[in-house]
Design an enzyme around this catalytic site. Structure first.
Site, mmCIF file in Angstrom:
data_model
loop_
_atom_site.group_PDB
_atom_site.id
_atom_site.type_symbol
_atom_site.label_atom_id
_atom_site.label_comp_id
_atom_site.label_asym_id
_atom_site.label_seq_id
_atom_site.Cartn_x
_atom_site.Cartn_y
_atom_site.Cartn_z
ATOM 1 N N HIS A 1 10.956 17.202 -7.394
ATOM 2 C CA HIS A 1 9.687 17.496 -8.048
ATOM 3 C C HIS A 1 9.243 18.933 -7.798
ATOM 4 C CE1 HIS A 1 8.740 12.888 -7.815
ATOM 5 N NE2 HIS A 1 9.630 13.186 -8.729
ATOM 6 N N ARG B 1 13.007 9.988 -3.962
ATOM 7 C CA ARG B 1 11.875 10.556 -4.718
ATOM 8 C C ARG B 1 12.162 12.023 -4.979
ATOM 9 N NH1 ARG B 1 6.857 7.258 -3.792
ATOM 10 N NH2 ARG B 1 7.398 5.588 -2.340
ATOM 11 N N ASP C 1 11.877 9.539 -12.611
ATOM 12 C CA ASP C 1 12.954 10.375 -12.047
ATOM 13 C C ASP C 1 14.299 10.075 -12.704
ATOM 14 O OD1 ASP C 1 11.147 11.661 -10.445
ATOM 15 O OD2 ASP C 1 11.575 10.482 -8.651
ATOM 16 N N ASN D 1 -0.928 13.787 1.316
ATOM 17 C CA ASN D 1 -0.324 12.615 0.683
ATOM 18 C C ASN D 1 0.426 11.777 1.700
ATOM 19 O OD1 ASN D 1 -1.163 13.639 -1.769
ATOM 20 N ND2 ASN D 1 0.834 14.527 -2.269
ATOM 21 N N HIS E 1 11.433 19.728 -4.536
ATOM 22 C CA HIS E 1 11.368 18.872 -3.338
ATOM 23 C C HIS E 1 11.801 17.446 -3.658
ATOM 24 C CE1 HIS E 1 8.820 16.412 -0.363
ATOM 25 N NE2 HIS E 1 9.850 16.886 0.296
ATOM 26 N N GLN F 1 -4.833 18.938 -0.307
ATOM 27 C CA GLN F 1 -4.592 17.496 -0.470
ATOM 28 C C GLN F 1 -3.591 17.072 0.597
ATOM 29 O OE1 GLN F 1 -3.940 16.215 -4.579
ATOM 30 N NE2 GLN F 1 -2.588 14.579 -3.898
ATOM 31 N N LYS G 1 4.277 22.523 0.222
ATOM 32 C CA LYS G 1 4.198 21.237 0.929
ATOM 33 C C LYS G 1 4.678 21.382 2.366
ATOM 34 C CE LYS G 1 5.098 19.245 -3.514
ATOM 35 N NZ LYS G 1 6.111 18.784 -4.465
ATOM 36 N N GLU H 1 1.899 18.732 18.593
ATOM 37 C CA GLU H 1 1.120 19.457 17.584
ATOM 38 C C GLU H 1 1.895 19.364 16.271
ATOM 39 O OE1 GLU H 1 -0.933 22.709 20.619
ATOM 40 O OE2 GLU H 1 0.713 23.350 19.322
ATOM 41 N N ARG I 1 1.641 7.132 28.671
ATOM 42 C CA ARG I 1 0.915 6.512 27.544
ATOM 43 C C ARG I 1 1.707 6.523 26.256
ATOM 44 N NH1 ARG I 1 -3.916 10.632 27.790
ATOM 45 N NH2 ARG I 1 -2.050 11.934 27.983
ATOM 46 N N TYR J 1 2.430 14.348 3.871
ATOM 47 C CA TYR J 1 2.570 15.775 3.608
ATOM 48 C C TYR J 1 1.277 16.418 3.160
ATOM 49 C CZ TYR J 1 4.126 13.833 -0.948
ATOM 50 O OH TYR J 1 4.270 13.107 -2.096
HETATM 51 C C1 LIG Z 1 2.053 12.791 -6.318
HETATM 52 C C2 LIG Z 1 0.801 11.957 -6.663
HETATM 53 C C3 LIG Z 1 0.914 10.743 -7.312
HETATM 54 N N1 LIG Z 1 -0.189 10.031 -7.624
HETATM 55 C C4 LIG Z 1 -0.023 8.722 -8.290
HETATM 56 C C5 LIG Z 1 0.681 8.786 -9.645
HETATM 57 C C6 LIG Z 1 1.493 7.513 -9.697
HETATM 58 O O1 LIG Z 1 0.722 6.463 -10.232
HETATM 59 C C7 LIG Z 1 1.790 7.187 -8.228
HETATM 60 C C8 LIG Z 1 3.208 7.550 -7.809
HETATM 61 O O2 LIG Z 1 3.463 8.888 -8.227
HETATM 62 P P1 LIG Z 1 4.937 9.487 -8.237
HETATM 63 O O3 LIG Z 1 5.859 8.503 -8.832
HETATM 64 O O4 LIG Z 1 4.859 10.831 -8.880
HETATM 65 O O5 LIG Z 1 5.225 9.609 -6.665
HETATM 66 P P2 LIG Z 1 6.443 10.316 -5.955
HETATM 67 O O6 LIG Z 1 7.676 10.087 -6.754
HETATM 68 O O7 LIG Z 1 6.427 9.911 -4.550
HETATM 69 O O8 LIG Z 1 6.056 11.855 -6.091
HETATM 70 C C9 LIG Z 1 6.107 12.709 -4.990
HETATM 71 O O9 LIG Z 1 7.489 13.006 -4.726
HETATM 72 C C10 LIG Z 1 7.712 13.951 -3.704
HETATM 73 C C11 LIG Z 1 9.195 14.221 -3.643
HETATM 74 C C12 LIG Z 1 6.875 15.169 -3.821
HETATM 75 O O10 LIG Z 1 7.286 16.292 -3.519
HETATM 76 C C13 LIG Z 1 5.452 14.957 -4.206
HETATM 77 O O11 LIG Z 1 4.802 16.167 -4.513
HETATM 78 C C14 LIG Z 1 5.315 13.977 -5.330
HETATM 79 O O12 LIG Z 1 5.800 14.574 -6.536
HETATM 80 O O13 LIG Z 1 0.831 7.927 -7.462
HETATM 81 C C15 LIG Z 1 -1.451 10.474 -7.317
HETATM 82 O O14 LIG Z 1 -2.474 9.810 -7.627
HETATM 83 N N2 LIG Z 1 -1.579 11.673 -6.662
HETATM 84 C C16 LIG Z 1 -0.505 12.429 -6.316
HETATM 85 O O15 LIG Z 1 -0.672 13.532 -5.712
#
Ligand SMILES: Cc1cn([C@H]2C[C@H](O)[C@@H](COP(=O)(O)OP(=O)(O)O[C@H]3O[C@@H](C)C(=O)[C@@H](O)[C@H]3O)O2)c(=O)[nH]c1=O
Length: 214
Positions: A62, A59, A175, A49, A119, A47, A72, A28, A23, A132
């Protein structure tokens, strides 16, 4: 499921056992028991993501203020990313060191980064889908970044996709504007090893109390 601690203490590579059949396959993706055995306390899921990235998207780096920071547990469900952990804990013997794990839809590994670590990841093909689990909810005012191309940290980002096509790093404006590690330290933004150790000791004590009542 095998845990291997990376050269940045507090970060682990997790390799699942994949069960293929007619299939498709099964694995896990997260399991509480092996996590506690490796890390010393349970994962407190607050949470989950998901992000989808074109090839070259970079990215990070952070991190979030401690306590509680944000641990994470990261996996790549589609495509491939090079996932990087950076030791940004002031006073850590491995301060400034980075390590990486290839997360992809072949070996289906995960990486775990405990509280206080930096990260970042780079997508190695279009539509790389990263999922994550996070130990704390998003708190934008408590989130910080370090420039992922900081020459002092000197992360060896991939220059080609898995097929050998050239990759150009693509950063968000936030960034692009992030400080270097040294600038972030001078601004007092970085977590201290002392704060991280004390927070983790509390988490382990709570876990022991929940288990034994003392
Ligand atoms: C991280 C995050 C962003 N957002 C929103 C804010 C913004 O409008 C949009 C994109 O956010 P960012 O540009 O910060 O996304 P991004 O650059 O992907 O941020 C992520 O990068 C990686 C490396 C990590 O480790 C994460 O914890 C997070 O910081 O999403 C949320 O609503 N909740 C969340 O938890």
């Amino acid at each position: 499921m095998q845990y291997r601690e990376l050269s940045v203490p507090g970060a682990f590579e997790i390799t699942p056992k994949q069960f293929g059949d007619a299939r498709g396959l099964f694995l896990e993706a997260f399991k509480a028991g092996p996590f506690v055995d490796a890390v010393g306390h349970p994962f407190d899921l607050q949470q989950a993501n998901c992000s989808v990235s074109a090839a070259g998207v970079l990215r990070g780096i952070h991190f979030a203020d401690i306590p509680p920071s944000q641990a994470k547990y990261v996996q790549c469900l589609r495509g491939a990313v090079l996932d990087v952990v950076v030791d940004i804990r002031v006073g850590s013997p491995t301060f400034g060191r980075w390590d990486s794990v290839l997360l992809d839809d072949v070996d289906r590994r995960s990486i775990y980064l405990s509280e206080g670590l930096g990260h970042a990841f780079m997508s190695l093909e279009d539509n790389s889908t990263v999922m994550y689990l996070c130990s704390a909810g998003y708190a934008p005012d408590r989130e910080h970044g370090i420039h992922p191309l900081d020459p002092t940290v000197a992360i060896a980002w991939p220059t080609t996709t898995r097929d050998g096509a050239p990759l150009t790093p693509q950063l968000s404006p936030k960034d692009e504007a992030a400080p270097t590690l040294a600038e972030a330290e001078a601004q007092g933004l970085l977590p201290t090893m002392e704060a991280v150790s004390s927070y983790l000791a509390t988490r382990r004590d709570e876990a022991k109390y929940a288990r034994t009542g003392q």
